[in-house]
Design an enzyme around this catalytic site. Structure first.
Site: not given
Length: 141
Positions: A99-100, A103
């Site tokens: 994933d980028d 969070d």
């Protein structure tokens, strides 16, 4: 990075993202071998394209999880498309999940529950989600 305020964005140019994703590939080069990539859409799509080319991995699968509903608040999570059962065999052993950004870690937790033996990597990691990924490049506030 622009600010430490939680309401400030973390703008990244495409060039910088590409450099950071290649740095992630370099870190992952000794962590395999990986037989497949599972990218968390949508953020993981570009990451997977770069990493798959750098590491020579051709089998790319997606898991589609909707979490951000308005880019400022995180809503409930919904799995729109699950990982193929074949890749989930043996707990996802040999699978690289990309994933980028991690969070809160809620999305990563869903994938970790489905693929407990997979290696989860992100380009960027926020402090709350950082413990859920195995490899990342840069921690952001």
């Amino acid at each position: 990075m622009t600010s430490h305020s939680p309401d400030k964005a973390f703008p990244v140019s495409w060039d910088q993202f590409h450099r950071d994703a290649r740095a992630l590939a370099w870190r992952l080069s000794g962590a395999g071998p990986f037989t497949a990539i599972v990218c968390i859409t949508r953020g993981g799509l570009v990451t997977a394209a770069i990493i798959s080319r750098e590491l020579g991995i051709r089998l790319i699968e997606t898991v589609c999880i909707a979490s951000y509903h308005d880019y400022s608040t995180q809503g409930g999570l919904m799995v729109l498309k699950d990982v193929d059962d074949k890749l989930a065999e043996h707990g996802g052993e040999g699978v690289l999940v990309l994933d980028d950004l991690v969070d809160t870690g809620k999305t990563a937790r869903i994938v970790r529950d489905r693929l407990p033996k997979a290696h989860i990597a992100t380009v960027y990691a926020k402090p709350l989600g950082r413990p859920l990924v195995d490899t990342f490049v840069t921690e952001v506030s």
